[in-house]
Design a protein around this motif. Structure first.
Motif, PDB file in Angstrom:
ATOM      1  N   ILE A  87     -64.856 -19.650  -9.468  1.00 36.61           N
ATOM      2  CA  ILE A  87     -65.824 -21.397  -9.460  1.00 36.61           C
ATOM      3  C   ILE A  87     -65.420 -21.955  -7.951  1.00 36.61           C
ATOM      4  O   ILE A  87     -63.743 -21.949  -8.446  1.00 36.61           O
ATOM      5  CB  ILE A  87     -65.529 -22.212 -10.846  1.00 36.61           C
ATOM      6  CG1 ILE A  87     -65.719 -21.132 -11.886  1.00 36.61           C
ATOM      7  CG2 ILE A  87     -66.212 -23.351 -10.620  1.00 36.61           C
ATOM      8  CD1 ILE A  87     -65.751 -21.500 -13.101  1.00 36.61           C
ATOM      9  N   GLU A  88     -66.758 -22.546  -7.658  1.00 31.30           N
ATOM     10  CA  GLU A  88     -66.069 -23.708  -6.185  1.00 31.30           C
ATOM     11  C   GLU A  88     -66.556 -24.843  -6.849  1.00 31.30           C
ATOM     12  O   GLU A  88     -67.562 -24.701  -7.277  1.00 31.30           O
ATOM     13  CB  GLU A  88     -67.300 -23.191  -5.133  1.00 31.30           C
ATOM     14  CG  GLU A  88     -66.799 -23.637  -3.590  1.00 31.30           C
ATOM     15  CD  GLU A  88     -67.637 -23.487  -2.932  1.00 31.30           C
ATOM     16  OE1 GLU A  88     -67.616 -23.692  -2.033  1.00 31.30           O
ATOM     17  OE2 GLU A  88     -68.906 -23.187  -2.745  1.00 31.30           O
TER      18      GLU A  88
ATOM     19  N   GLY B  37     -74.503 -18.355  -8.572  1.00 27.64           N
ATOM     20  CA  GLY B  37     -74.885 -19.304  -8.118  1.00 27.64           C
ATOM     21  C   GLY B  37     -75.005 -20.532  -9.713  1.00 27.64           C
ATOM     22  O   GLY B  37     -75.918 -21.393  -8.845  1.00 27.64           O
ATOM     23  N   ASP B  38     -75.153 -20.285 -11.371  1.00 28.82           N
ATOM     24  CA  ASP B  38     -75.011 -20.946 -11.573  1.00 28.82           C
ATOM     25  C   ASP B  38     -73.797 -22.503 -11.728  1.00 28.82           C
ATOM     26  O   ASP B  38     -72.478 -21.947 -11.508  1.00 28.82           O
ATOM     27  CB  ASP B  38     -74.685 -20.428 -13.393  1.00 28.82           C
ATOM     28  CG  ASP B  38     -75.918 -19.266 -13.727  1.00 28.82           C
ATOM     29  OD1 ASP B  38     -76.756 -19.238 -13.104  1.00 28.82           O
ATOM     30  OD2 ASP B  38     -75.883 -18.879 -14.284  1.00 28.82           O
ATOM     31  N   GLU B  39     -74.331 -23.692 -12.159  1.00 29.94           N
ATOM     32  CA  GLU B  39     -73.014 -24.150 -12.242  1.00 29.94           C
ATOM     33  C   GLU B  39     -73.222 -24.800 -13.477  1.00 29.94           C
ATOM     34  O   GLU B  39     -73.854 -24.671 -14.355  1.00 29.94           O
ATOM     35  CB  GLU B  39     -73.855 -25.634 -11.313  1.00 29.94           C
ATOM     36  CG  GLU B  39     -72.952 -26.838 -11.954  1.00 29.94           C
ATOM     37  CD  GLU B  39     -73.278 -28.138 -10.936  1.00 29.94           C
ATOM     38  OE1 GLU B  39     -72.875 -29.725 -10.562  1.00 29.94           O
ATOM     39  OE2 GLU B  39     -74.782 -28.283 -10.912  1.00 29.94           O
TER      40      GLU B  39
ATOM     41  N   VAL C 107     -69.463 -18.430  -7.431  1.00 30.26           N
ATOM     42  CA  VAL C 107     -69.709 -17.912  -6.494  1.00 30.26           C
ATOM     43  C   VAL C 107     -68.925 -15.883  -6.404  1.00 30.26           C
ATOM     44  O   VAL C 107     -69.822 -15.652  -5.522  1.00 30.26           O
ATOM     45  CB  VAL C 107     -68.596 -18.587  -5.164  1.00 30.26           C
ATOM     46  CG1 VAL C 107     -68.975 -20.525  -5.240  1.00 30.26           C
ATOM     47  CG2 VAL C 107     -67.116 -18.647  -5.758  1.00 30.26           C
TER      48      VAL C 107
ATOM     49  N   THR D 127     -76.334 -25.598 -14.794  1.00 31.55           N
ATOM     50  CA  THR D 127     -77.805 -25.871 -13.822  1.00 31.55           C
ATOM     51  C   THR D 127     -77.800 -24.309 -14.260  1.00 31.55           C
ATOM     52  O   THR D 127     -76.862 -23.161 -13.649  1.00 31.55           O
ATOM     53  CB  THR D 127     -78.320 -26.202 -12.771  1.00 31.55           C
ATOM     54  OG1 THR D 127     -76.824 -25.735 -11.610  1.00 31.55           O
ATOM     55  CG2 THR D 127     -78.703 -27.601 -13.039  1.00 31.55           C
ATOM     56  N   SER D 128     -78.810 -23.297 -13.917  1.00 31.47           N
ATOM     57  CA  SER D 128     -78.755 -21.797 -14.006  1.00 31.47           C
ATOM     58  C   SER D 128     -79.648 -21.596 -12.468  1.00 31.47           C
ATOM     59  O   SER D 128     -80.798 -22.385 -12.440  1.00 31.47           O
ATOM     60  CB  SER D 128     -79.500 -21.444 -14.880  1.00 31.47           C
ATOM     61  OG  SER D 128     -79.760 -19.987 -15.263  1.00 31.47           O
ATOM     62  N   ALA D 129     -79.589 -20.930 -11.751  1.00 31.57           N
ATOM     63  CA  ALA D 129     -79.512 -20.602 -10.253  1.00 31.57           C
ATOM     64  C   ALA D 129     -81.066 -20.027 -10.916  1.00 31.57           C
ATOM     65  O   ALA D 129     -81.757 -19.370  -9.395  1.00 31.57           O
ATOM     66  CB  ALA D 129     -78.694 -19.219  -9.876  1.00 31.57           C
TER      67      ALA D 129
ATOM     68  N   LYS E 267     -69.256 -24.408  -9.316  1.00 28.84           N
ATOM     69  CA  LYS E 267     -70.162 -23.182  -9.056  1.00 28.84           C
ATOM     70  C   LYS E 267     -70.103 -21.618  -9.350  1.00 28.84           C
ATOM     71  O   LYS E 267     -69.026 -21.524  -8.790  1.00 28.84           O
ATOM     72  CB  LYS E 267     -71.399 -23.494  -7.642  1.00 28.84           C
ATOM     73  CG  LYS E 267     -72.278 -22.641  -7.524  1.00 28.84           C
ATOM     74  CD  LYS E 267     -73.589 -23.053  -6.073  1.00 28.84           C
ATOM     75  CE  LYS E 267     -73.898 -23.248  -6.754  1.00 28.84           C
ATOM     76  NZ  LYS E 267     -75.479 -23.604  -4.968  1.00 28.84           N
TER      77      LYS E 267
ATOM     78  N   GLU F  88     -61.949 -22.459  -4.741  1.00 31.61           N
ATOM     79  CA  GLU F  88     -61.978 -22.475  -6.015  1.00 31.61           C
ATOM     80  C   GLU F  88     -60.630 -21.682  -6.419  1.00 31.61           C
ATOM     81  O   GLU F  88     -60.234 -21.898  -6.607  1.00 31.61           O
ATOM     82  CB  GLU F  88     -62.291 -20.728  -4.921  1.00 31.61           C
ATOM     83  CG  GLU F  88     -63.960 -20.580  -4.286  1.00 31.61           C
ATOM     84  CD  GLU F  88     -64.332 -19.591  -3.322  1.00 31.61           C
ATOM     85  OE1 GLU F  88     -63.843 -18.470  -4.301  1.00 31.61           O
ATOM     86  OE2 GLU F  88     -65.165 -18.715  -3.141  1.00 31.61           O
TER      87      GLU F  88
END
Length: 104
Positions: free
Chosen positions: A64-65, A39-41, A53, A84-86, A51, A71
């Motif tokens: 990473i998507e 979930g983290d970017e 996944v 950014t953190s999830a 992101k 991916e």
């Protein structure tokens, strides 16, 4: 005797100005890499932004998507930074919004 004291002082100065900060940065990077989760970017050291996944079983490879249906599998150490953190680090932080509310 004074040359020994000078040599020890020079080594101590080098330790506090070069070695210690480098060790601190390495510890901070290791902590950042261990925090990276689904979930983290993230941005890789090569400049790819995506992101996370999935994290594969050993934990050293992440998927990473980067686009829909695209991916990449990269090693965890290839992550340069977490954009950014999830999960919010501070529960008091309000969720961020891309849209600005118009003034009334």
């Amino acid at each position: 005797m004074s040359s020994v004291v000078l040599l020890v002082g020079l080594f101590a100065l080098m330790y506090f100005l070069m070695i210690r900060p480098q060790q601190r940065r390495a510890k901070e990077r290791a902590a950042m890499l261990s925090r990276a989760d689904v979930g983290d970017e993230v941005a890789t050291v090569g400049g790819v932004i995506g992101k996370i996944v999935a994290v594969e079983e050993p934990g050293e490879v992440v998927c990473i998507e980067v686009d829909s249906d695209v991916e990449l599998r990269v090693q965890r150490r290839a992550i340069g930074e977490i954009l950014t953190s999830a999960v919010s680090t501070d529960p008091a932080d309000p969720p961020t919004s891309d849209a600005l509310d118009p003034p009334e």
